[in-house]
Scaffold this active site. Structure first.
Site, PDB file in Angstrom:
ATOM      1  CB  THR A 107      -3.358 -15.841  10.904  1.00 24.43           C
ATOM      2  OG1 THR A 107      -2.032 -15.933  10.334  1.00 24.43           O
ATOM      3  CG2 THR A 107      -4.223 -16.905  10.308  1.00 24.43           C
ATOM      4  CE  LYS A 162      -3.172  -1.805  -0.847  1.00 26.24           C
ATOM      5  NZ  LYS A 162      -3.070  -3.285  -1.142  1.00 26.24           N
ATOM      6  CB  THR A 203      -2.536  -0.225 -11.670  1.00 25.86           C
ATOM      7  OG1 THR A 203      -1.611   0.016 -10.642  1.00 25.86           O
ATOM      8  CG2 THR A 203      -3.439   0.929 -11.773  1.00 25.86           C
TER       9      THR A 203
END
Length: 387
Positions: A387, A169, A180
């Site tokens: 947010t 990811k 990484t």
């Protein structure tokens, strides 16, 4: 990608669920081997590394692991002693529920920095997970470790009777430093404990450590490989090739999915004094905001590449009279100006993958790095991340 049983390494099970960190999507992944594995890992060199990194480094000291925990959307960084205690508690809960020794569990976290785990929710959700493990679902695991990724990243290879799978990811805060993003590799090949790091680390260095999205090194970068040996021995040369291919494939998937990216940039620098110099110059190019924005807009302003090379002020051996710059097959420096060539260059820069090639002509070393363009989308995503 639909995996068949043929492509899944033997002896791995998984539990993937939502524990209340993300809104409605999976945020907790556990992958367990039925036997202890030969293991190796490399991690961020950030001075603000979180407990997931420091604990996993410690637990991999003896090059053995049996399980990997990944928590997404919460990095558990900069939380002091309570952050360490929370991570240790989660490991112990998993160890108790699954029968894995706590020291054989690796943990990784990714997401917002400075927020504590919702530990009460996690405690309740982990009860009984030992009975909920199923044959490893690596596709679901690849989704469960995502944060702002838009697609899961997974690649597989077959080596003799053994299988190798990698998931990763990452789309932002990417300038790996000895590690990484988050990347995990699982295989049922038998690889000796003294051999695995010699295979794994150089591959990480020349793939994930050659990737940059925004020059920001994460506090949580982790790359771990588990080899349980249940398929027996394989050709180490073939295994190395397969791991190299998977790592390269995952790097390109990350660059393609980078925050706000519309194009992949590949930069190769050759005829350098040494590999370090070639990589340094290539990174200067791929990390330049002016190069990135020119490629985003398909603006044939190749002089920005020359500018980026010139920023490598400590590399005194570089002589602009020897340098050659190309975009794909088009040589732009040294060359005479022409409108026709600029039109050709604009077409090249409009492609989904833009290749830049620089020859320094002062040595024999080469390096290739990967990155992406810079668009308004990157600002939009990161201006609202927490947010």
């Amino acid at each position: 990608m639909q995996l068949t049983n043929f492509e899944i390494p033997k002896g791995f099970s998984s539990f993937v669920s939502n524990l209340g960190i993300k809104d409605n999507t999976d945020d907790f992944v556990l992958v367990k081997s039925e036997v202890p594995c030969v293991a190796d890992g490399v991690f961020t060199q950030s001075l603000f590394a979180g407990p997931s990194v420091t604990i996993s480094r410690r637990n991999l000291t003896d090059a053995q692991a049996q399980g990997i925990i990944v928590i997404s959307k919460n990095a558990n960084v900069a939380n002091g002693a309570i952050g360490v205690a929370d991570a240790e508690e989660i490991i112990q809960l998993v160890a108790t529920e699954t029968g894995i020794a706590a020291q054989d569990i690796v943990i990784a976290s990714t997401g917002v920095i400075g927020r504590r785990y919702p530990i009460e929710k996690i405690r309740g959700s982990l009860s009984g997970i030992g009975t909920k493990l199923t044959t490893a679902d690596f596709e679901k695991a690849a989704v469960g470790i995502m944060t702002t990724d838009t697609v899961p990243k997974l690649a597989t290879r077959q080596i003799g009777n053994a299988k190798l799978i990698g998931i990763a990811k990452g789309v932002g805060m990417i300038e790996p430093n000895m590690a990484t993003l988050l990347a995990f590799f699982f295989t049922d090949a038998a690889i000796p404990k003294d051999i695995l790091p010699a295979i794994f680390r150089p591959i990480i260095d020349k793939t994930f450590n050659c990737l940059s999205v925004d020059t920001d090194t994460s506090t949580s970068d982790s790359a771990v490989i588990l080899a349980n040996g249940l398929a027996g021995e394989v050709s180490q040369q073939e295994f190395t090739q397969a791991l190299q291919e998977i790592a390269h494939e995952l790097v390109l998937k990350i660059a393609q999915d980078a925050e706000g990216a519309t194009k992949v940039i590949e930069v190769t620098v050759d005829t350098a004094i040494d590999y370090a110099q070639a990589k340094r110059v290539a990174k200067a190019i791929v990390n330049s905001p002016l190069v990135k924005t020119a490629i985003y807009g398909a603006d044939p302003n190749w002089g920005r590449v020359a500018m980026a090379i010139g920023k490598c002020e400590d590399d005194k051996e570089i002589n602009q009279e020897k340098v050659v710059i190309k975009f794909d097959f088009i040589q732009v420096y040294p060359d005479t100006y022409s409108e026709e060539k600029l039109e050709q260059l604009q077409k090249i820069m409009s492609q989904e993958k833009v290749n830049i090639h620089v020859s320094l002509n002062i040595g024999e070393a080469a390096a290739t790095v990967w990155g992406c363009d810079l668009s308004e989308g990157y600002i939009d995503i990161n201006g609202k991340y927490s947010t």
